[in-house]
Design an enzyme around this catalytic site. Structure first.
Site, PDB file in Angstrom:
ATOM      1  N   GLY A 134      -8.086   9.505  10.062  1.00  0.00           N
ATOM      2  CA  GLY A 134      -8.837   9.027  11.274  1.00  0.00           C
ATOM      3  C   GLY A 134      -9.906  10.245  11.662  1.00  0.00           C
ATOM      4  O   GLY A 134      -9.499  10.474  13.334  1.00  0.00           O
ATOM      5  N   LYS A 191       0.528  -1.183  -0.073  1.00  0.00           N
ATOM      6  CA  LYS A 191       0.341  -0.220  -0.224  1.00  0.00           C
ATOM      7  C   LYS A 191       0.999   1.314  -0.014  1.00  0.00           C
ATOM      8  O   LYS A 191       1.490   1.064   1.103  1.00  0.00           O
ATOM      9  CB  LYS A 191      -1.215  -0.304   0.996  1.00  0.00           C
ATOM     10  CG  LYS A 191      -1.725   1.043   1.810  1.00  0.00           C
ATOM     11  CD  LYS A 191      -2.625   1.341   2.696  1.00  0.00           C
ATOM     12  CE  LYS A 191      -2.686   2.948   2.794  1.00  0.00           C
ATOM     13  NZ  LYS A 191      -3.787   3.470   3.768  1.00  0.00           N
ATOM     14  N   ALA A 203      -9.722   5.599   4.460  1.00  0.00           N
ATOM     15  CA  ALA A 203      -9.280   6.881   5.350  1.00  0.00           C
ATOM     16  C   ALA A 203     -10.735   7.613   5.575  1.00  0.00           C
ATOM     17  O   ALA A 203     -10.749   7.772   4.399  1.00  0.00           O
ATOM     18  CB  ALA A 203      -8.407   7.667   4.522  1.00  0.00           C
ATOM     19  N   GLY A 204     -11.182   7.489   7.442  1.00  0.00           N
ATOM     20  CA  GLY A 204     -12.423   8.482   7.568  1.00  0.00           C
ATOM     21  C   GLY A 204     -13.736   7.519   8.077  1.00  0.00           C
ATOM     22  O   GLY A 204     -14.637   8.522   8.612  1.00  0.00           O
ATOM     23  N   ASN A 231      -8.405   1.723   9.699  1.00  0.00           N
ATOM     24  CA  ASN A 231      -7.863   0.854  10.807  1.00  0.00           C
ATOM     25  C   ASN A 231      -8.251   2.077  12.454  1.00  0.00           C
ATOM     26  O   ASN A 231      -9.204   1.074  13.655  1.00  0.00           O
ATOM     27  CB  ASN A 231      -6.419   1.403  11.365  1.00  0.00           C
ATOM     28  CG  ASN A 231      -5.409   1.494  12.245  1.00  0.00           C
ATOM     29  OD1 ASN A 231      -4.230   1.412  12.471  1.00  0.00           O
ATOM     30  ND2 ASN A 231      -5.728   0.536  13.192  1.00  0.00           N
ATOM     31  N   THR A 232      -8.334   3.030  12.523  1.00  0.00           N
ATOM     32  CA  THR A 232      -8.583   3.632  13.393  1.00  0.00           C
ATOM     33  C   THR A 232     -10.097   3.745  14.156  1.00  0.00           C
ATOM     34  O   THR A 232     -10.350   4.016  15.331  1.00  0.00           O
ATOM     35  CB  THR A 232      -8.448   5.118  13.191  1.00  0.00           C
ATOM     36  OG1 THR A 232      -7.005   5.645  12.988  1.00  0.00           O
ATOM     37  CG2 THR A 232      -8.451   6.432  14.705  1.00  0.00           C
TER      38      THR A 232
END
Length: 262
Positions: A162, A101, A188-189, A210-211
């Site tokens: 995040g 990635k 993301a997001g 992830n977050t």
């Protein structure tokens, strides 16, 4: 299942890709990954030990490469040169591993991608034999350029890394999806399960996060929720939703044939 996610010649049952950072420890990481059902796990080479730091706990001990597909990423890189160098190191550490990635960040506050540096790195990595999944802005023109360079998947942001703000521009994502001949995954997001479901309902091939899991009050439970959301969103996309309309002149329960009073 015949509806498999296909990336760089390999097929996966799960369309949820999960990061391995920000957890309490590697044990919690493993528990969350198991609950998510993810088969592809992404790891920040600059932040996570996968053998480059001798004598310290290694992620490889908790997530064996023979059980999961590793997706080394270049989180923390701000130039094409740094990103290329990091992924070449990952290839050495993971015995010639090709699937990676790519992300090249523009600044440390927003973590928005620097697309000029990203494109430069993508060209080098593709030429070097890597299978490149690339984090990018939600610009349809940029996404198409990355596909033409030879990336095996494009991963536009839904909102900033995040942030948990969810999908802020579904229209751009739909344009990217409509024009792509390679998988499009939201990266993301995502903040909660409904965000993941919406991404899949739009037609994304998968979601990477992830977050949203690691920073949840109960990461393992949230991982399970994300698994269900991605599966439900995909099923809804394949089924095809009903058209939206302000109101309907036809009741959902027809009145024809009802017994009427005389």
């Amino acid at each position: 299942m015949s509806d498999l996610l296909k990336i760089a010649g390999h097929s996966y049952r799960s369309r949820l890709l999960v990061g391995t950072g920000k957890y309490q420890d590697f044990a919690q990481t493993r528990a969350a990954i198991d609950a998510s059902g993810a088969e592809i796990v992404t790891v920040a080479i600059r932040r996570t030990n996968i053998g480059q730091t001798a004598g310290e706990p290694s992620l490889l001990d908790f997530l064996p490469p023979d059980q999961f597909t590793y997706l080394p990423n270049t989180a923390g890189c701000y130039s094409a040169d740094d990103a290329v160098r990091t992924l070449r190191l990952a290839r050495e550490l993971l015995d010639g591993h090709k699937l990676v990635k790519l992300e090249v960040l523009g600044d440390p506050n927003t973590l928005y991608p620097n697309m000029i540096e990203t494109i430069a790195a993508a060209k080098v990595l593709v030429k070097d034999g890597f299978d490149v999944m690339v984090y990018c802005s939600d610009d349809p023109i940029i996404a198409k350029q990355l596909e033409e360079i030879g990336c095996c998947a494009v991963m536009p942001l839904a909102s900033l890394i995040g942030s948990g703000m969810g999908i802020l521009n579904p229209w751009n994502l739909q344009i990217i999806i409509a024009n792509a001949q390679i998988p499009v995954l939201v990266d993301a997001g995502v903040g909660t399960a409904s965000d993941a479901a919406i991404a899949m309902e739009l037609g994304c091939q998968g979601v990477l996060m992830n977050t949203a899991i690691a920073a949840a009050g109960d990461p393992v439970r949230m991982a399970g929720a994300m698994k269900k959301a991605v599966e439900a969103g995909r099923e809804a996309f394949l089924a095809g939703r009903m058209p939206k309309k302000l109101y309907s002149a036809s009741p959902s329960s027809p009145s024809a044939g009802l017994i009427s009073r005389t």
